[in-house]
Write an enzyme that holds these catalytic residues in place. Structure first.
Site, PDB file in Angstrom:
ATOM      1  N   GLY A  46      36.852  73.705  85.163  1.00 51.80           N
ATOM      2  CA  GLY A  46      38.183  73.521  85.748  1.00 51.80           C
ATOM      3  C   GLY A  46      38.050  72.993  87.157  1.00 51.80           C
ATOM      4  O   GLY A  46      36.982  73.109  87.775  1.00 51.80           O
ATOM      5  N   GLN A  51      40.426  71.283  95.725  1.00 50.61           N
ATOM      6  CA  GLN A  51      38.964  71.332  95.814  1.00 50.61           C
ATOM      7  C   GLN A  51      38.353  69.959  96.109  1.00 50.61           C
ATOM      8  O   GLN A  51      37.165  69.869  96.425  1.00 50.61           O
ATOM      9  CB  GLN A  51      38.360  71.894  94.514  1.00 50.61           C
ATOM     10  CG  GLN A  51      38.694  73.367  94.312  1.00 50.61           C
ATOM     11  CD  GLN A  51      38.077  73.896  93.029  1.00 50.61           C
ATOM     12  OE1 GLN A  51      38.637  73.741  91.956  1.00 50.61           O
ATOM     13  NE2 GLN A  51      36.905  74.489  93.144  1.00 50.61           N
ATOM     14  N   CYS A  94      32.743  79.389  91.113  1.00 51.48           N
ATOM     15  CA  CYS A  94      33.686  78.402  91.655  1.00 51.48           C
ATOM     16  C   CYS A  94      32.883  77.255  92.247  1.00 51.48           C
ATOM     17  O   CYS A  94      31.913  77.479  92.967  1.00 51.48           O
ATOM     18  CB  CYS A  94      34.560  79.050  92.728  1.00 51.48           C
ATOM     19  SG  CYS A  94      35.795  77.930  93.417  1.00 51.48           S
ATOM     20  N   LEU A  95      33.317  76.035  91.944  1.00 54.81           N
ATOM     21  CA  LEU A  95      32.602  74.857  92.455  1.00 54.81           C
ATOM     22  C   LEU A  95      32.680  74.770  93.976  1.00 54.81           C
ATOM     23  O   LEU A  95      31.853  74.090  94.592  1.00 54.81           O
ATOM     24  CB  LEU A  95      33.170  73.578  91.821  1.00 54.81           C
ATOM     25  CG  LEU A  95      32.930  73.460  90.304  1.00 54.81           C
ATOM     26  CD1 LEU A  95      33.638  72.235  89.754  1.00 54.81           C
ATOM     27  CD2 LEU A  95      31.440  73.419  89.998  1.00 54.81           C
ATOM     28  N   HIS A 136      42.383  81.242  87.443  1.00 54.77           N
ATOM     29  CA  HIS A 136      41.495  80.885  88.559  1.00 54.77           C
ATOM     30  C   HIS A 136      42.007  79.610  89.245  1.00 54.77           C
ATOM     31  O   HIS A 136      42.080  79.546  90.483  1.00 54.77           O
ATOM     32  CB  HIS A 136      40.074  80.705  88.001  1.00 54.77           C
ATOM     33  CG  HIS A 136      39.044  80.221  88.966  1.00 54.77           C
ATOM     34  ND1 HIS A 136      37.937  80.954  89.322  1.00 54.77           N
ATOM     35  CD2 HIS A 136      38.923  79.044  89.633  1.00 54.77           C
ATOM     36  CE1 HIS A 136      37.198  80.262  90.176  1.00 54.77           C
ATOM     37  NE2 HIS A 136      37.777  79.086  90.380  1.00 54.77           N
ATOM     38  N   GLU A 137      42.386  78.623  88.432  1.00 48.04           N
ATOM     39  CA  GLU A 137      42.843  77.337  88.998  1.00 48.04           C
ATOM     40  C   GLU A 137      44.205  77.475  89.677  1.00 48.04           C
ATOM     41  O   GLU A 137      44.431  76.898  90.747  1.00 48.04           O
ATOM     42  CB  GLU A 137      42.910  76.255  87.914  1.00 48.04           C
ATOM     43  CG  GLU A 137      41.616  75.978  87.159  1.00 48.04           C
ATOM     44  CD  GLU A 137      40.412  75.765  88.040  1.00 48.04           C
ATOM     45  OE1 GLU A 137      40.582  75.390  89.211  1.00 48.04           O
ATOM     46  OE2 GLU A 137      39.285  76.005  87.578  1.00 48.04           O
ATOM     47  N   HIS A 140      43.924  78.757  93.051  1.00 45.52           N
ATOM     48  CA  HIS A 140      43.556  77.737  94.043  1.00 45.52           C
ATOM     49  C   HIS A 140      44.803  77.069  94.627  1.00 45.52           C
ATOM     50  O   HIS A 140      44.850  76.767  95.816  1.00 45.52           O
ATOM     51  CB  HIS A 140      42.687  76.647  93.398  1.00 45.52           C
ATOM     52  CG  HIS A 140      41.220  76.943  93.355  1.00 45.52           C
ATOM     53  ND1 HIS A 140      40.469  77.184  94.487  1.00 45.52           N
ATOM     54  CD2 HIS A 140      40.348  76.993  92.324  1.00 45.52           C
ATOM     55  CE1 HIS A 140      39.203  77.385  94.142  1.00 45.52           C
ATOM     56  NE2 HIS A 140      39.099  77.279  92.826  1.00 45.52           N
TER      57      HIS A 140
HETATM   58  O1  GNR Z   1      33.306  75.884  86.488  1.00 41.35           O
HETATM   59  C1  GNR Z   1      33.920  76.952  86.635  1.00 41.35           C
HETATM   60  N1  GNR Z   1      33.598  78.017  85.837  1.00 41.35           N
HETATM   61  C2  GNR Z   1      34.358  79.161  85.776  1.00 41.35           C
HETATM   62  C3  GNR Z   1      33.814  80.266  85.128  1.00 41.35           C
HETATM   63  C4  GNR Z   1      34.525  81.434  85.017  1.00 41.35           C
HETATM   64  C5  GNR Z   1      35.810  81.504  85.527  1.00 41.35           C
HETATM   65  C6  GNR Z   1      36.353  80.433  86.191  1.00 41.35           C
HETATM   66  C7  GNR Z   1      35.648  79.259  86.301  1.00 41.35           C
HETATM   67  S1  GNR Z   1      36.359  77.884  87.100  1.00 41.35           S
HETATM   68  C8  GNR Z   1      34.931  77.069  87.692  1.00 41.35           C
HETATM   69  C9  GNR Z   1      35.304  75.734  88.304  1.00 41.35           C
HETATM   70  C10 GNR Z   1      36.163  75.945  89.520  1.00 41.35           C
HETATM   71  O2  GNR Z   1      35.756  76.329  90.579  1.00 41.35           O
HETATM   72  N2  GNR Z   1      37.443  75.755  89.381  1.00 41.35           N
HETATM   73  O3  GNR Z   1      38.289  75.982  90.399  1.00 41.35           O
HETATM   74 NI    NI Z   2      37.309  77.480  91.655  1.00 34.40          NI
END
Ligand code: GNR
Ligand code: NI
Length: 174
Positions: A46, A51, A94-95, A136-137, A140
Protein backbone atom coordinates in the site's frame (compact mmCIF):
# COMPACT_ATOMS: atom_id res chain seq x y z
CA UNK A 1 5.27 6.80 -15.19
CA UNK A 2 7.99 7.30 -12.64
CA UNK A 3 9.18 6.04 -9.28
CA UNK A 4 9.03 8.81 -6.68
CA UNK A 5 11.32 9.16 -3.65
CA UNK A 6 9.70 8.05 -0.39
CA UNK A 7 9.28 10.50 2.48
CA UNK A 8 10.67 9.03 5.72
CA UNK A 9 10.09 9.52 9.43
CA UNK A 10 10.52 12.12 11.01
CA UNK A 11 9.58 14.35 8.02
CA UNK A 12 6.75 16.61 9.31
CA UNK A 13 4.85 16.20 6.01
CA UNK A 14 3.85 12.73 7.28
CA UNK A 15 1.96 14.45 10.13
CA UNK A 16 -0.16 16.65 7.85
CA UNK A 17 -3.87 16.17 7.19
CA UNK A 18 -4.17 15.32 3.50
CA UNK A 19 -6.57 17.44 1.42
CA UNK A 20 -9.63 15.98 -0.34
CA UNK A 21 -9.43 15.47 -4.10
CA UNK A 22 -12.11 17.56 -5.75
CA UNK A 23 -11.91 16.18 -9.26
CA UNK A 24 -10.49 12.93 -10.67
CA UNK A 25 -8.50 14.48 -13.53
CA UNK A 26 -5.52 13.27 -15.59
CA UNK A 27 -3.06 14.63 -13.00
CA UNK A 28 -4.69 12.54 -10.24
CA UNK A 29 -4.66 9.41 -12.42
CA UNK A 30 -1.00 10.00 -13.38
CA UNK A 31 -0.11 10.40 -9.69
CA UNK A 32 -1.94 7.12 -8.89
CA UNK A 33 0.09 5.36 -11.62
CA UNK A 34 3.35 6.77 -10.24
CA UNK A 35 2.33 5.67 -6.74
CA UNK A 36 1.60 2.12 -7.94
CA UNK A 37 4.97 1.98 -9.69
CA UNK A 38 6.68 3.30 -6.54
CA UNK A 39 4.80 0.80 -4.35
CA UNK A 40 5.68 -2.22 -6.54
CA UNK A 41 9.32 -1.07 -6.73
CA UNK A 42 9.66 -0.72 -2.93
CA UNK A 43 8.06 -3.33 -2.64
CA UNK A 44 5.00 -2.65 -0.50
CA UNK A 45 1.31 -3.55 -0.37
CA UNK A 46 0.00 0.00 0.00
CA UNK A 47 1.05 3.62 -0.41
CA UNK A 48 -0.54 6.95 0.48
CA UNK A 49 0.16 10.08 -1.62
CA UNK A 50 1.64 11.86 1.40
CA UNK A 51 4.41 9.23 1.44
CA UNK A 52 5.66 10.70 -1.84
CA UNK A 53 5.26 14.20 -0.42
CA UNK A 54 1.80 15.02 -1.81
CA UNK A 55 -0.74 15.48 1.01
CA UNK A 56 -3.89 14.60 -0.94
CA UNK A 57 -6.48 11.95 -0.09
CA UNK A 58 -5.32 9.27 -2.53
CA UNK A 59 -3.94 5.81 -1.86
CA UNK A 60 -3.04 2.67 -3.73
CA UNK A 61 -3.14 -0.91 -2.49
CA UNK A 62 -2.28 -4.37 -3.83
CA UNK A 63 -2.83 -7.16 -1.31
CA UNK A 64 -2.61 -10.01 -3.83
CA UNK A 65 -0.33 -12.90 -2.93
CA UNK A 66 2.95 -13.48 -4.74
CA UNK A 67 1.50 -16.47 -6.61
CA UNK A 68 -1.45 -14.39 -7.87
CA UNK A 69 -1.75 -11.80 -10.64
CA UNK A 70 -1.19 -8.19 -9.62
CA UNK A 71 -4.38 -6.54 -8.31
CA UNK A 72 -3.74 -2.78 -8.21
CA UNK A 73 -6.47 -0.80 -6.42
CA UNK A 74 -6.86 2.99 -6.29
CA UNK A 75 -8.85 4.73 -3.54
CA UNK A 76 -9.72 8.43 -3.75
CA UNK A 77 -11.13 10.24 -0.67
CA UNK A 78 -11.50 6.92 1.22
CA UNK A 79 -13.42 6.88 4.48
CA UNK A 80 -14.06 4.11 7.01
CA UNK A 81 -17.86 4.13 7.49
CA UNK A 82 -18.18 0.98 9.62
CA UNK A 83 -15.82 -1.30 11.53
CA UNK A 84 -16.25 -4.59 13.34
CA UNK A 85 -16.00 -4.96 17.10
CA UNK A 86 -13.89 -8.03 16.44
CA UNK A 87 -10.17 -7.20 16.28
CA UNK A 88 -7.19 -8.76 14.61
CA UNK A 89 -3.46 -8.29 15.07
CA UNK A 90 -0.94 -8.02 12.25
CA UNK A 91 2.76 -7.34 12.24
CA UNK A 92 2.84 -4.01 10.38
CA UNK A 93 5.61 -2.17 8.61
CA UNK A 94 5.67 1.14 6.74
CA UNK A 95 7.67 2.27 3.73
CA UNK A 96 8.22 5.59 5.56
CA UNK A 97 9.78 3.70 8.54
CA UNK A 98 11.99 1.16 6.75
CA UNK A 99 12.96 -2.10 8.49
CA UNK A 100 10.85 -1.52 11.60
CA UNK A 101 7.95 -3.88 12.36
CA UNK A 102 5.49 -4.11 15.24
CA UNK A 103 2.20 -5.79 16.03
CA UNK A 104 -0.86 -3.56 15.74
CA UNK A 105 -4.42 -4.45 16.73
CA UNK A 106 -7.22 -3.01 14.59
CA UNK A 107 -10.84 -3.83 13.69
CA UNK A 108 -10.88 -7.09 11.71
CA UNK A 109 -13.42 -5.85 9.13
CA UNK A 110 -14.07 -2.37 7.79
CA UNK A 111 -16.47 -0.84 5.28
CA UNK A 112 -14.80 1.89 3.24
CA UNK A 113 -16.49 4.46 1.00
CA UNK A 114 -14.27 5.89 -1.75
CA UNK A 115 -14.19 7.31 -5.26
CA UNK A 116 -12.70 5.11 -7.99
CA UNK A 117 -10.51 5.95 -11.02
CA UNK A 118 -13.62 6.77 -13.06
CA UNK A 119 -14.81 9.26 -10.45
CA UNK A 120 -17.57 6.93 -9.31
CA UNK A 121 -18.53 6.58 -5.63
CA UNK A 122 -17.89 3.01 -4.43
CA UNK A 123 -18.04 0.97 -1.25
CA UNK A 124 -15.90 -2.03 -0.27
CA UNK A 125 -16.16 -4.43 2.65
CA UNK A 126 -12.68 -5.55 3.55
CA UNK A 127 -11.29 -8.10 5.96
CA UNK A 128 -7.95 -9.78 6.60
CA UNK A 129 -4.83 -8.10 5.25
CA UNK A 130 -6.81 -5.72 3.00
CA UNK A 131 -8.73 -4.36 6.01
CA UNK A 132 -5.48 -3.80 7.92
CA UNK A 133 -3.80 -2.21 4.91
CA UNK A 134 -6.72 0.15 4.20
CA UNK A 135 -6.79 1.29 7.83
CA UNK A 136 -3.00 1.81 7.80
CA UNK A 137 -3.27 3.88 4.60
CA UNK A 138 -6.28 5.92 5.70
CA UNK A 139 -4.38 6.70 8.92
CA UNK A 140 -1.63 8.23 6.71
CA UNK A 141 -4.22 10.61 5.19
CA UNK A 142 -4.89 11.84 8.74
CA UNK A 143 -1.21 12.20 9.69
CA UNK A 144 -1.24 8.99 11.75
CA UNK A 145 1.52 6.37 11.56
CA UNK A 146 1.34 2.74 12.73
CA UNK A 147 3.83 3.57 15.49
CA UNK A 148 1.09 5.76 17.02
CA UNK A 149 -0.70 2.47 17.86
CA UNK A 150 2.22 0.97 19.83
CA UNK A 151 3.59 1.89 23.28
CA UNK A 152 5.06 5.37 23.77
CA UNK A 153 8.32 3.80 24.89
CA UNK A 154 8.73 1.86 21.63
CA UNK A 155 7.53 4.83 19.55
CA UNK A 156 9.99 7.23 21.16
CA UNK A 157 12.82 4.78 20.47
CA UNK A 158 11.90 4.48 16.78
CA UNK A 159 11.49 8.24 16.31
CA UNK A 160 14.85 8.85 18.00
CA UNK A 161 16.57 6.30 15.76
CA UNK A 162 15.10 7.75 12.56
CA UNK A 163 15.83 11.34 13.68
CA UNK A 164 19.47 10.36 14.12
CA UNK A 165 19.56 8.62 10.73
CA UNK A 166 18.04 11.72 9.05
CA UNK A 167 20.65 14.00 10.66
CA UNK A 168 23.37 11.70 9.36
CA UNK A 169 21.94 11.87 5.83
CA UNK A 170 21.63 15.67 5.89
CA UNK A 171 25.25 16.21 6.94
CA UNK A 172 26.78 13.40 4.83
CA UNK A 173 27.35 15.81 1.94
CA UNK A 174 29.20 18.39 4.06
O1 GNR B 1 4.10 -2.53 2.59
C1 GNR B 1 3.43 -2.41 3.63
N1 GNR B 1 3.13 -3.53 4.35
C2 GNR B 1 2.22 -3.54 5.39
C3 GNR B 1 2.18 -4.66 6.21
C4 GNR B 1 1.28 -4.73 7.25
C5 GNR B 1 0.39 -3.69 7.46
C6 GNR B 1 0.44 -2.57 6.67
C7 GNR B 1 1.33 -2.49 5.63
S1 GNR B 1 1.35 -1.08 4.60
C8 GNR B 1 3.02 -1.08 4.08
C9 GNR B 1 3.24 -0.01 3.04
C10 GNR B 1 3.02 1.35 3.64
O2 GNR B 1 3.79 1.90 4.38
N2 GNR B 1 1.89 1.94 3.38
O3 GNR B 1 1.58 3.13 3.93
NI1 NI C 1 2.72 3.22 5.79
Amino acid sequence: MSIKPLILLPDPVLRRQSDPIERVDDAVLALADDMLETMYDAPGIGLAAVQVGIPRRLLVVDCSREDEDQAPMVFINPQVVASSDERSTYEEGCLSIPDYYAEVERPMQVTVDYVDRLGKQQQIEADGLLATCLQHEIDHLNGILFIDHISKLKRDMVVKKFTKLAKGRSTAAL
